[in-house]
Design an enzyme around this catalytic site. Sequence first.
Site, short mmCIF file in Angstrom:
data_model
loop_
_atom_site.label_atom_id
_atom_site.label_comp_id
_atom_site.label_asym_id
_atom_site.label_seq_id
_atom_site.Cartn_x
_atom_site.Cartn_y
_atom_site.Cartn_z
N GLU A 1 40.04 63.65 9.93
CA GLU A 1 39.07 63.86 9.90
C GLU A 1 39.43 65.96 10.49
O GLU A 1 38.37 66.69 8.84
CB GLU A 1 37.60 63.63 9.97
N GLY B 1 37.43 53.87 16.14
CA GLY B 1 36.25 54.30 15.50
C GLY B 1 35.07 54.07 15.55
O GLY B 1 34.35 53.68 16.75
N GLY B 2 34.21 52.55 14.51
CA GLY B 2 33.20 52.22 14.31
C GLY B 2 32.63 51.69 15.35
O GLY B 2 31.58 51.18 16.01
N GLY C 1 37.26 54.34 8.93
CA GLY C 1 36.24 53.75 8.32
C GLY C 1 35.40 53.93 7.42
O GLY C 1 34.70 52.90 6.56
N ASN D 1 36.96 56.66 19.51
CA ASN D 1 36.35 58.04 19.40
C ASN D 1 35.14 57.58 19.08
O ASN D 1 34.96 57.04 17.48
CB ASN D 1 37.41 57.98 18.15
N TRP D 2 34.01 58.29 19.00
CA TRP D 2 32.84 58.30 18.80
C TRP D 2 32.38 59.52 18.02
O TRP D 2 31.05 58.79 16.99
CB TRP D 2 31.78 58.51 20.04
N LYS D 3 33.31 60.14 17.23
CA LYS D 3 33.10 60.73 16.85
C LYS D 3 32.01 61.97 16.65
O LYS D 3 31.04 61.74 17.91
CB LYS D 3 33.09 60.72 14.77
N SER E 1 39.84 50.91 11.17
CA SER E 1 38.62 49.79 10.60
C SER E 1 39.66 48.75 11.30
O SER E 1 39.69 47.86 11.79
CB SER E 1 39.51 49.13 9.12
N GLU F 1 47.23 56.71 12.53
CA GLU F 1 46.18 56.57 11.45
C GLU F 1 46.11 56.62 10.31
O GLU F 1 46.09 57.65 9.67
CB GLU F 1 44.77 57.24 12.35
N HIS G 1 43.37 64.08 13.81
CA HIS G 1 42.25 63.24 13.90
C HIS G 1 42.16 63.99 11.64
O HIS G 1 42.22 65.19 11.70
CB HIS G 1 41.17 63.19 13.72
#
Length: 251
Positions: free
Chosen positions: A98, A235-236, A174, A9-11, A214, A168, A96
Amino acid sequence: MRKNIVAGNWKMNKNLQEGVEFAKELDKALTGKSPKCDVVIGTPFIHLATVTSVVDAKRVGVSAQNCADKVSGAYTGEVSAAMVASTGAGYVILGHSERRTYYGETSAKLKEKVKLALENNLKPIFCIGETKDEREGNTHFEVVKSQIVEALFDLSADDFSKIILAYEPVWAIGTGLTATSAQAQEMHAHIRKILADKYGKEVADNTTILYGGSCNKNNAKELFACPDIDGGLIGGASLKVEDFMPIIEAF
Ligand code: PEP
């Protein structure tokens, strides 16, 4: 048997050129390899059409990170599920945390998005997970159950079988704080039980449940070794091929 999946997930990261470069690099890195999981990258909308054209769909699946809760029309700035599907993307990340937190996405809205995604042959990667306060208040099992029931349990067993779930915990996204493999496994088993109670053991056993929060090359192996964890939403650590590949290879 359910599939193992590692999905990035590049966001809101990477311009078009950077995204295309990553996609080509990942596709090349996977060439000639036989990973024990499907690989998906979740890109911003503007990347979808180009990214699908530079990867081999057998090696790399492509996902949007959202879609509209409406079919079409006067909804300025929105992108419909049909539009996502027309790019060649096969997946859409929905719910998600966010989006729930910053864009007010409710279960009622998510229910519409899931329905439209399925109508357009997109596989939803549906995110669920509790906040830190909810975990500390010991309501995490209940919260996750409500998120599933409210948005998904109107689906037929046939439609539900097209859903990929991603657990999640919000406190782990993150933050560098990963759920322990025991905490993640406990929740994944709880989720599978909820699915079995509603749709039966076969549907539950065939549902892919990803862990996200994470997850990285150092902890993926331990997490993916748990019996009810079928991969990760990353993600990251999905932003660089050198970080993402070892997660794929953790299976
Ligand atoms: C995510 O955003 O879905 C996620 C899991 O992020 P991170 O891996 O950076 O915690």
